[in-house]
Design an enzyme around this catalytic site. Structure first.
Site, PDB file in Angstrom:
ATOM      1  N   ASP A   1       1.704  -7.111   6.777  1.00  0.00           N
ATOM      2  CA  ASP A   1       0.874  -6.605   7.875  1.00  0.00           C
ATOM      3  C   ASP A   1       1.804  -5.977   8.909  1.00  0.00           C
ATOM      4  O   ASP A   1       1.994  -6.499  10.005  1.00  0.00           O
ATOM      5  CB  ASP A   1       0.036  -7.737   8.484  1.00  0.00           C
ATOM      6  CG  ASP A   1      -0.922  -7.204   9.556  1.00  0.00           C
ATOM      7  OD1 ASP A   1      -1.063  -5.964   9.660  1.00  0.00           O
ATOM      8  OD2 ASP A   1      -1.510  -8.021  10.282  1.00  0.00           O
TER       9      ASP A   1
ATOM     10  N   GLU B   1      -1.864   0.725   4.659  1.00  0.00           N
ATOM     11  CA  GLU B   1      -2.496   1.943   5.163  1.00  0.00           C
ATOM     12  C   GLU B   1      -4.010   1.821   5.028  1.00  0.00           C
ATOM     13  O   GLU B   1      -4.509   1.064   4.200  1.00  0.00           O
ATOM     14  CB  GLU B   1      -2.008   3.172   4.369  1.00  0.00           C
ATOM     15  CG  GLU B   1      -2.555   4.482   4.956  1.00  0.00           C
ATOM     16  CD  GLU B   1      -1.811   5.726   4.460  1.00  0.00           C
ATOM     17  OE1 GLU B   1      -0.975   5.595   3.552  1.00  0.00           O
ATOM     18  OE2 GLU B   1      -2.092   6.813   4.996  1.00  0.00           O
TER      19      GLU B   1
END
Ligand SMILES: [Zn+2]
Length: 544
Positions: free
Chosen positions: A512, A521
């Site tokens: 993360d 993404e």
């Protein structure tokens, strides 16, 4: 129990963090062995289940099983086992707002208009990418091609990925219209058209502008390089119309023909324009039968979105054109392409065979004829069995083989959910429906990372998506309603492979972190299949 004590920051329970629906069985993941107590808000024991030690799940390395708690009435509950506890909630329609936030997430991707405070709140920003763009190959040709959604974490706009995103939304609306009855608070809200169609229209208007006068569609509208992490309105280097491609043209043709049917009841002019553009696109494809794979021109380093064939895109286009016009020539084209061999369970930016199947199995039906209906239906049912097999083999119920945690693993997982939903709709098989539901739970927290992959919801969700506005707006919380690609052990950046190591199981191959485009993404075409899945389950969310 060593493994469990070792990870004492995590619960032994993995749950859908956005809650559960009263109208569907409640499933959680349980790690380890022992007795699971489920109590209601007054402390009464509702379930007491003794679980043997689970086999180790190959994808995650966890000893884990799916535990079905059955149907539960509305309320708050507590799960307890081996000193761990976790609360879950069950309500009548918990996922309406979840699905709507994800649809609104697409609004936040809008390009070429200002996102006003009244719709975007703290994420408001001025208009971006409003300058005309030159044709990369023919620089004196300059066109105003504003609009559309930013594709993903970058500011590029790509026709093929946009077309399939619109396709997911339009079919979600066609099949589950009641799930879209509320307004999304977008600029068009209240204009008499459902907001999911208003949002899709924003992209469709842009796709129409991406057509060259000869009928072909440009592959993409991007700069020659990705922008740094700046706000979109500050990204002012020139954009270019990057050469036309077979796949972009066929996918645009398909989604515009579909849009011409959907919008016939709302806007006859637009419907007519969309069909005319689709027919011009098809004519170009007929005149250019030999597939040429798209390659980035020398000097262009933005998203490639290359494909090995355009057969599936042409197949989807032929199905939609037959549905839109009733002309036999399109049915014949679709039959021929179908008989070349299509994977009917693919719903992604690259493989769209499943989109053609949606058109034949739910819109054309018997009108499609024996090959495109009866035969396709049995072949679809056969192909979709694999999704259930994968889900059953996983300790988390995740429909993905351990060696297939690719870049954007959320896409095959959601595609398998859609396949199982279609199977259920054709057969009424509840095992298919319930396994599809586990994929929805996966996206929202019932996974090896104990993480809700959608921004802005759940107890523990993605905080640092690879998304330029989220990374540069100065606001801690990321733009809400966006789903990330998730674990990726097949194609991680070398630097991340080095950090995470070869031994880390695939379902945990995730960071993360903002730079991790390879796992974190966002993308419009990951939101849209998830919206489709959510819209389906909203129909079952009320206890009947
Ligand atoms: Zn923009």
């Amino acid at each position: 129990m060593e493994q469990i004590i070792h990870m004492n920051d995590l619960s032994v329970f993995r749950i859908n963090q956005t809650g559960y629906a009263a109208g569907l069985p409640v499933c959680i993941s349980y790690l380890g062995e022992g007795t699971v107590h489920l109590t209601d808000h007054s402390g009464n024991t509702i379930r007491k289940i003794t679980c043997p030690r689970s086999p180790v799940d190959k994808a995650s390395g966890d000893p884990v099983s799916v535990l079905n708690l059955g149907f539960l009435p509305e309320g708050r509950y507590k799960l307890e086992s081996n000193g761990f506890s976790r609360n879950i909630s069950v309500s009548q329609n918990p996922w309406q707002s979840v699905m709507e936030m994800m649809a609104k997430g697409l609004y936040f991707q809008r390009c070429g208009c200002d996102l006003k405070k009244e719709f975007a709140g703290i994420y408001a920003h001025p208009a971006c990418h409003t300058a005309p763009a030159a044709d990369w190959e023919n620089r004196e040709t300059v066109r105003l091609v504003t609009g559309g959604w930013h594709d993903a974490g970058d500011y590029g706009k790509y026709v093929g990925p946009g077309a399939v995103t619109v396709g997911h939304l339009l079919y979600a609306w066609k099949l589950f219209p009641d799930s879209f009855s509320r307004l999304l608070n977008i600029p068009e809200s209240g204009n008499g058209i459902p907001d999911v169609l208003n949002e899709a229209r924003y992209e469709l208007d842009w796709i129409l502008k991406m057509q060259r006068p000869d009928g072909a569609f440009y592959h993409k509208l991007t700069k020659d390089h990705f922008a740094p992490f700046i706000m979109p309105q500050d990204d002012t280097d020139p954009e270019y119309l990057i050469p036309v491609s077979h796949c972009a043209t066929a996918a645009a043709c398909a989604c515009l023909a579909l849009a011409s049917r959907v919008f016939r009841d709302y806007d006859l002019d637009f419907s007519g324009n969309a069909l005319a553009a689709a027919l011009r696109g098809w004519k170009w494809l007929e005149g250019n039968p030999d597939f040429i794979p798209f390659r980035n021109p020398e000097g262009v380093r933005t998203g490639w979105y290359g494909e090995r064939t355009d057969s599936d895109d042409r197949f989807w286009a032929a199905c939609e054109l037959f549905a839109a016009t009733g002309e036999n020539a399109f049915r014949e084209a679709a039959e021929e392409l179908y008989q070349d061999g299509q994977n009917l369970t693919q719903f992604g930016w690259a493989d769209v065979g499943g989109m053609g199947a949606l058109c034949c199995l739910f819109d054309l039906r018997e009108k499609a004829g024996t090959i495109l209906y009866s035969r396709m239906k049995s072949e679809f049912l056969r192909q979709s069995e694999n999704a259930l097999i994968l889900s059953s083999a996983s300790g988390y119920g995740t429909s993905l083989s351990p060696d297939h945690y690719v870049w954007g693993s959320i896409l095959p997982i959601m595609a398998n959910a859609i396949s199982m939903i279609i199977n259920y709709m054709l057969t009424g098989r509840e095992d298919m429906r319930d396994a599809a539901l586990l994929q929805w739970h996966y996206a929202l927290g019932m996974n090896a990372l104990d993480l809700c992959f959608v921004t802005g919801m759940g107890e523990k969700s993605v905080m640092h998506p690879h998304h330029r506005p989220s990374g540069s707006d100065g606001i801690d919380a990321p733009v809400p309603g966006l789903i990330v690609g998730g674990p990726n052990k097949c194609f991680p950046y070398p630097v991340h492979r080095e950090r995470l190591g070869e031994d880390l199981p695939p379902a945990k191959y995730y960071l993360d972190e903002l730079p991790s485009a390879d796992t974190n993404e966002i993308a419009i075409y990951w939101n849209s299949p998830t919206i489709f899945v959510g819209a389906f389950f909203i129909m079952f969310s009320h206890f009947r």
